[in-house]
Design an enzyme around this catalytic site. Structure first.
Site, PDB file in Angstrom:
ATOM      1  N   LYS A   1      40.927  20.577-112.422  1.00 26.53           N
ATOM      2  CA  LYS A   1      40.392  19.861-113.583  1.00 26.53           C
ATOM      3  C   LYS A   1      38.869  19.872-113.545  1.00 26.53           C
ATOM      4  O   LYS A   1      38.253  20.187-112.537  1.00 26.53           O
ATOM      5  CB  LYS A   1      40.865  18.392-113.591  1.00 26.53           C
ATOM      6  CG  LYS A   1      42.357  18.199-113.518  1.00 26.53           C
ATOM      7  CD  LYS A   1      43.069  18.671-114.753  1.00 26.53           C
ATOM      8  CE  LYS A   1      44.576  18.527-114.581  1.00 26.53           C
ATOM      9  NZ  LYS A   1      45.320  19.276-115.552  1.00 26.53           N
TER      10      LYS A   1
ATOM     11  N   SER B   1      46.291  23.442-119.198  1.00 29.61           N
ATOM     12  CA  SER B   1      45.421  22.264-119.204  1.00 29.61           C
ATOM     13  C   SER B   1      43.934  22.585-119.172  1.00 29.61           C
ATOM     14  O   SER B   1      43.125  21.783-119.607  1.00 29.61           O
ATOM     15  CB  SER B   1      45.768  21.334-118.043  1.00 29.61           C
ATOM     16  OG  SER B   1      45.375  21.897-116.814  1.00 29.61           O
TER      17      SER B   1
END
Length: 183
Positions: free
Chosen positions: A90, A42
């Protein structure tokens, strides 16, 4: 007889060192920083550019987020809003007051509420992020990735950056301040 005295002194020094080292280590890990292995795709290409064959290990700075001072572009570790047993890493795309153009969220545009962040993975097609679950509470942030410490070929400081196509459209709070400053 002399051997017994030496053994006792050695044992006593070990025990006293242990009782000093453990609280210091726990304090450092709880308040200052700790290391974490980054798994998954990711955050590619920023983290794990070679995929699972050589996962990055990052230093997560807990001290820098203790007062919830997080800026756009920071890579943060967050407790997953969908699974509190899981930690995710993230990039911060938007902070409170920002208007964000989403990538597949239920609303095309979102204003990030007070006390929240909009976080996304760099590899949009392989990321479970705010586009899936919405803005994230600042209280779920528990560290900011400050350095890549493994593998040695990738040792570097992680600088905050937001891709140009993912910058917020507007920060409502700042726009309101600018309006009143002109008066």
């Amino acid at each position: 007889m002399a051997q017994t005295g030496f053994g006792r002194r050695y044992f006593k020094a070990f025990v006293s060192g242990f009782f000093v080292a453990v609280p210091v280590t726990v304090t450092v890990l709880d308040r200052l920083a700790y290391v974490a292995r980054v798994e998954g795709a990711s955050m590619q290409p920023s983290l794990n550019p070679d995929g699972e064959s050589s996962p990055d290990v990052v230093l997560l700075n807990r001290w820098s987020v203790r007062n919830y001072h997080v800026q756009r572009g920071d890579i943060v570790s967050v407790l997953s809003p969908k699974n509190p047993q899981q930690k995710i890493i993230k990039r911060v795309i938007g902070i409170e007051g920002d208007f964000i153009k989403t990538l597949g969220y239920k609303n095309r545009y979102v204003r990030v509420p007070d006390g929240h962040l909009w976080i996304e993975g760099d590899h949009h097609g392989h990321s479970f992020d705010s586009n899936a679950f919405g803005p994230v509470s600042l209280g779920l942030v528990h560290g900011r990735a400050s350095h890549i410490i493994w593998p040695p070929s990738r040792w570097q400081r992680i600088e905050p950056s937001v891709p140009p196509d993912r910058r917020p459209l507007l920060n409502w709070d700042r726009a309101a301040e600018d309006k009143y400053d002109d008066d």
